[in-house]
Design an enzyme around this catalytic site. Structure first.
Site, PDB file in Angstrom:
ATOM      1  N   LYS A   1       8.392  18.928   3.736  1.00  0.00           N
ATOM      2  CA  LYS A   1       8.286  20.376   4.007  1.00  0.00           C
ATOM      3  C   LYS A   1       9.567  21.115   3.641  1.00  0.00           C
ATOM      4  CE  LYS A   1       8.906  19.675   8.947  1.00  0.00           C
ATOM      5  NZ  LYS A   1      10.377  19.764   8.990  1.00  0.00           N
TER       6      LYS A   1
ATOM      7  N   ARG B   1       7.512  24.279  16.907  1.00  0.00           N
ATOM      8  CA  ARG B   1       7.037  22.903  17.052  1.00  0.00           C
ATOM      9  C   ARG B   1       6.371  22.674  18.397  1.00  0.00           C
ATOM     10  NH1 ARG B   1      11.365  20.867  13.127  1.00  0.00           N
ATOM     11  NH2 ARG B   1      11.007  18.658  12.867  1.00  0.00           N
TER      12      ARG B   1
ATOM     13  N   ARG C   1      14.313   7.256   2.468  1.00  0.00           N
ATOM     14  CA  ARG C   1      15.296   8.353   2.511  1.00  0.00           C
ATOM     15  C   ARG C   1      16.540   7.920   3.294  1.00  0.00           C
ATOM     16  NH1 ARG C   1      13.461  14.089   5.017  1.00  0.00           N
ATOM     17  NH2 ARG C   1      14.045  13.245   7.034  1.00  0.00           N
TER      18      ARG C   1
ATOM     19  N   ARG D   1      21.270  10.597   7.171  1.00  0.00           N
ATOM     20  CA  ARG D   1      20.680  11.215   8.366  1.00  0.00           C
ATOM     21  C   ARG D   1      20.602  10.212   9.499  1.00  0.00           C
ATOM     22  NH1 ARG D   1      16.037  15.718   7.739  1.00  0.00           N
ATOM     23  NH2 ARG D   1      15.641  14.961   9.839  1.00  0.00           N
TER      24      ARG D   1
ATOM     25  N   ARG E   1       9.609  10.544  16.401  1.00  0.00           N
ATOM     26  CA  ARG E   1       9.435  11.893  15.847  1.00  0.00           C
ATOM     27  C   ARG E   1       7.969  12.122  15.456  1.00  0.00           C
ATOM     28  NH1 ARG E   1      13.607  11.235  11.419  1.00  0.00           N
ATOM     29  NH2 ARG E   1      12.978  13.259  10.614  1.00  0.00           N
TER      30      ARG E   1
HETATM   31  P1  AMP Z   1      13.818  18.598  10.707  1.00  0.00           P
HETATM   32  O1  AMP Z   1      14.887  18.658   9.668  1.00  0.00           O
HETATM   33  O2  AMP Z   1      12.900  19.793  10.659  1.00  0.00           O
HETATM   34  O3  AMP Z   1      13.057  17.296  10.687  1.00  0.00           O
HETATM   35  O4  AMP Z   1      14.550  18.675  12.132  1.00  0.00           O
HETATM   36  C1  AMP Z   1      15.486  17.685  12.506  1.00  0.00           C
HETATM   37  C2  AMP Z   1      15.672  17.666  14.021  1.00  0.00           C
HETATM   38  O5  AMP Z   1      16.139  18.946  14.465  1.00  0.00           O
HETATM   39  C3  AMP Z   1      14.403  17.430  14.827  1.00  0.00           C
HETATM   40  O6  AMP Z   1      14.074  16.056  14.940  1.00  0.00           O
HETATM   41  C4  AMP Z   1      14.800  18.040  16.173  1.00  0.00           C
HETATM   42  O7  AMP Z   1      15.688  17.204  16.876  1.00  0.00           O
HETATM   43  C5  AMP Z   1      15.580  19.276  15.733  1.00  0.00           C
HETATM   44  N1  AMP Z   1      14.678  20.426  15.546  1.00  0.00           N
HETATM   45  C6  AMP Z   1      14.402  21.094  14.396  1.00  0.00           C
HETATM   46  N2  AMP Z   1      13.544  22.103  14.601  1.00  0.00           N
HETATM   47  C7  AMP Z   1      13.245  22.091  15.935  1.00  0.00           C
HETATM   48  C8  AMP Z   1      12.411  22.852  16.768  1.00  0.00           C
HETATM   49  N3  AMP Z   1      11.651  23.858  16.279  1.00  0.00           N
HETATM   50  N4  AMP Z   1      12.370  22.551  18.092  1.00  0.00           N
HETATM   51  C9  AMP Z   1      13.120  21.559  18.610  1.00  0.00           C
HETATM   52  N5  AMP Z   1      13.913  20.764  17.867  1.00  0.00           N
HETATM   53  C10 AMP Z   1      13.992  21.020  16.535  1.00  0.00           C
END
Ligand code: AMP
Length: 194
Positions: free
Chosen positions: A11, A86, A125, A131, A142
């Site tokens: 995404k 989310r 990845r 990461r 996740r």
């Molecule tokens: P992502 O890069 O979108 O996979 O986000 C990485 C991490 O950031 C997630 O696993 C959460 O720990 C945190 N995170 C990102 N967006 C949100 C959100 N909308 N609500 C809560 N935690 C978030």
């Protein structure tokens, strides 16, 4: 516009490409958190604990951050949110922000992919990037959160009639073309129903 998909569905990559094509700013909550972690800010220090465990950062912290970001001038011409909302509490909060602005959510794009394929991709990845949340136990956690919480978010937008789904499997360019076509088809249907 919102883009929602499980971890590893691509995404972030698609959000960047679509924002360029549509000429709107892409806002990724994950990227903002990671930038804060790198910068050692209080927000980053708070968020890191949750991110490393694959947990959601608490709604109170995330919502405030999104409200601040959506208050900046560059979102006036439209925006694409990647990774937010989310949780259903975040949906309600975003509704409040949007109601206060002159904007509305036109379309919510869901990228779909099979869990086992996602685990495979994310483990790949993990070897390329540093990461800290890309190890198998955290990846599976996740994915569980996605199924248990974010699917309710998707259902909410489906009920509102603004959800469009795109298969996230395959090459990056193919998925981008599918996404662009889905948005175009969606716009055509909306224009007809006005
Ligand atoms: P992502 O890069 O979108 O996979 O986000 C990485 C991490 O950031 C997630 O696993 C959460 O720990 C945190 N995170 C990102 N967006 C949100 C959100 N909308 N609500 C809560 N935690 C978030």
């Amino acid at each position: 516009m919102l883009i929602i998909g499980p971890p590893g569905s691509g995404k972030g990559t698609q959000a960047q490409r679509i924002s360029e094509r549509l000429g709107v700013v892409a806002i990724s909550t994950g990227d903002i958190f990671r930038a804060n972690v790198r910068g050692g800010t209080p927000l980053g220090i708070e968020a890191k604990r949750y991110m490393d465990a694959g947990d959601f950062v608490p709604d109170s912290v995330t919502n405030r951050m999104v409200r601040d970001r959506l208050g900046e001038d560059d979102v006036d011409g439209g925006f694409l949110l990647d990774g937010y909302p989310r949780t259903t509490a975040q949906v309600d909060y975003l509704d409040g922000i949007i109601a206060d602005s002159k904007q509305k959510i036109d379309v919510v794009l869901q990228l779909t992919a099979d869990d086992e394929e996602l685990v495979k991709r994310l483990l790949g990845r993990a070897q390329e990037t540093a990461r800290s949340d890309d190890n198998e136990a955290v990846i599976r956690h996740r994915l569980d959160l996605y199924h248990n919480q974010t699917e309710d978010v998707i259902a909410t937008y489906a009920e509102r009639g603004i959800l469009t789904r795109v298969d996230g499997l395959g090459g990056v360019d193919d998925v981008t073309e599918r996404v662009v076509k889905a948005i175009r088809d969606y716009e055509t249907v909306q224009a007809r129903s006005v």
